[in-house]
Scaffold this active site. Structure first.
Site, mmCIF file in Angstrom:
data_model
loop_
_atom_site.group_PDB
_atom_site.id
_atom_site.type_symbol
_atom_site.label_atom_id
_atom_site.label_comp_id
_atom_site.label_asym_id
_atom_site.label_seq_id
_atom_site.Cartn_x
_atom_site.Cartn_y
_atom_site.Cartn_z
ATOM 1 N N GLU A 1 0.830 -1.213 0.000
ATOM 2 C CA GLU A 1 0.000 0.000 0.000
ATOM 3 C C GLU A 1 0.866 1.265 0.000
ATOM 4 O O GLU A 1 0.809 2.081 0.912
ATOM 5 C CB GLU A 1 -0.951 0.001 1.192
ATOM 6 C CG GLU A 1 -2.001 -1.080 1.086
ATOM 7 C CD GLU A 1 -3.120 -0.969 2.101
ATOM 8 O OE1 GLU A 1 -2.923 -0.293 3.125
ATOM 9 O OE2 GLU A 1 -4.181 -1.568 1.880
ATOM 10 N N GLU B 1 -5.255 -8.484 -1.240
ATOM 11 C CA GLU B 1 -5.928 -8.343 0.060
ATOM 12 C C GLU B 1 -7.391 -8.041 -0.191
ATOM 13 O O GLU B 1 -7.713 -7.109 -0.934
ATOM 14 C CB GLU B 1 -5.396 -7.138 0.850
ATOM 15 C CG GLU B 1 -4.100 -7.340 1.542
ATOM 16 C CD GLU B 1 -3.744 -6.150 2.442
ATOM 17 O OE1 GLU B 1 -4.630 -5.529 3.046
ATOM 18 O OE2 GLU B 1 -2.533 -5.855 2.522
#
Ligand code: BG6
Length: 478
Positions: free
Chosen positions: A176, A366
């Protein structure tokens, strides 16, 4: 009707700092996560001195995966996982980040872990940095705003690429990478960053990612090295042109990171934004080539919920820790107990948007539902809500592949086994298909129990995504 490619990577994902524990074992040094105390549903984790006795630091023990990985992998095998995403804790390899030589005990741990996965037919997908910058580097240099972090990161990346070149094929550079927009401790251990510092830190993270791709490809040209962002799409709240324009600007804030990694240069809208804000980035002449040659092979992303952009500033929601920080609540969607909106169709929208933009393989690394489980009967946790969540999201992936023609290489359920939450450090925010008997203060036996979702996902994988139904007879075996 669902349909997935034959070699589709069905799997699960965890991160070292949220699973391993053993924070001072095997020569490991502290990372910035190790000084973050547990938070609550509405309070993110906060930094405390490591010596503080009255606070609980959840990463210190997490779910003890450092010691239990062998038996946990047996459960993953029984579930039929084809891949497991985890990360290498940087401070197991370089305890402060500055050492000349790597820590052999740390390297050995990941050798054993990857061997165990491979032995059980599970492909490792490995993230180099999952938010766990060495605390020493964060405090000495102020984290990623200092270019020296790029050098230390590349030293770490080179070491692990060389060591695991025959064991790991799929790599993700930085988890991220755009989360620096939301969580300041991602870029520095505690302090908030000025805009100039945040942009410089973002530049260094992107440069580190591009350099890692270049270095990795030299070590093994077969490596598949991906970048990773958290979902970037922003819905306009209304069809008012001002809202639509704002949604483009909001998306730019996040997608700029993916643009640089996939296209190999800073996009013109970002350059204009920097100059409007009078921000000059410190660069080296060679960086331009590094970005150009360090393009990613695939784009990994985490998907929880999308953003909503509205020009009605007074109604802007100030966020439920990390997700939806920009924008308003979407009135058409339900929320999880932690306030994260549930939007399966948004996953199909995101997949289309990314693929239209880059035309490179996409990897959902994810996705999952953080929920409190009813533990009245710990041996038979009936998490139908989690099954429904996963079912709807996997259907959205199937539609993106089969109806829209998007190239997706895998789907990894986040927190396949209960782990500590990234944003709050709580154990009670459970994503797992396997229950871990531990509470928010670290009390509990640590025993593992399969949930109803375990058998459901097993069936999904065994049928290569053909059978997403909740077959009650099958599922009640849990
Ligand atoms: C992502 C992170 O932001 O979201 C994970 O990569 C994190 O580390 C996940 O755990 C879910 O967030 P949370 O706070 O619910 O655990």
């Amino acid at each position: 009707m669902t349909n997935f490619p034959t070699n589709f990577l069905w799997g699960g994902a965890i991160a070292a700092n949220q699973a391993e524990g053993a924070f001072a074992e095997g020569g490991k040094g502290p990372s910035i996560l190790d000084v973050m105390a547990v938070g609550t549903k509405t309070q993110p984790r906060k930094r405390y001195p490591l010596t503080e006795k009255d606070v609980y630091f959840p990463s210190h023990d997490a779910i003890d995966f450092y010691h239990t990985y062998k038996s946990d992998i047996q459960l993953f095998r029984k579930m039929g996982l084809k891949s497991l995403r985890t990360s290498i804790n940087w401070t197991r390899i370089y305890p402060t980040g500055e050492e000349e030589e790597p820590n052999e005990a740390g390297l050995k741990f990941y050798d054993d872990l990857f061997d165990e996965l491979l032995k059980n037919g599970i492909t490792p997908v490995v993230t180099l940095q999952h938010s766990d910058t060495p605390l020493f580097l964060a405090d000495k240099y102020g984290g990623w705003k200092n270019r020296i972090l790029v050098d230390y990161f590349i030293k770490f990346a080179t070491t692990v690429f060389k060591r695991y070149k025959d064991k790991v094929h799929y790599w993700i550079t930085i988890n991220e990478i755009n989360a620096i927009n939301f969580v300041t401790w991602f870029g520095a251990a505690n302090d908030s960053l000025s805009l100039q510092e945040k942009e410089q830190a973002s530049y260094h993270l992107l440069l580190a990612s591009a350099k890692a791709v270049n270095v990795g490809k030299k070590i093994n040209s077969d490596f598949m090295i991906g970048g990773m962002v958290t979902d970037c799409y922003s819905y306009p709240y209304t069809c008012k042109p001002e809202d639509v324009l704002l949604s483009i600007e909001d998306k730019h804030l996040n997608i700029f990171f993916a643009d640089v990694m996939a296209r190999g240069y800073y996009p013109s809208y970002k350059l204009k934004e920097l100059s409007r804000n009078k921000i000059t980035l410190a660069k080296h002449d060679s960086d331009e080539v590094t970005f150009k040659t360090g393009k990613i092979d695939f784009l990994g992303f985490s998907y929880y919920s999308l953003h909503v952009s509205s020009t009605q500033k007074d109604e802007i929601l100030q966020g439920n820790l990390l997700q939806n920080i920009v924008g308003k609540t979407n009135p058409y969607l339900k929320k999880s107990e932690w306030g994260w909106q549930i939007d399966p169709l948004g996953l199909r929208i995101s997949l289309n948007d990314f693929y239209d933009r880059y035309q490179i393989p996409l990897f959902i690394v994810e996705n999952g539902l953080g929920a409190e489980d009813d533990t009245t009967n710990i041996k038979n946790i009936n998490d139908v809500y989690r099954i429904e969540y996963l079912q709807q999201h996997i259907k959205a992936v199937s539609d993106a592949i089969n109806i829209d023609g998007v190239e997706v290489i895998g789907y990894l359920a986040w927190g396949i086994i209960d782990i500590i939450s990234g944003t709050t450090g709580q154990m009670s925010k459970r994503y797992g298909l396997i229950y871990v008997d531990k509470d928010n203060e670290g009390h509990g036996t640590g025993q593992r129990y399969i949930k109803r979702s375990f058998n459901w996902y097993k069936k999904v994988i065994a049928s290569n995504g053909e059978d997403l139904t909740l077959n009650l007879k099958e599922a009640s075996k849990a």
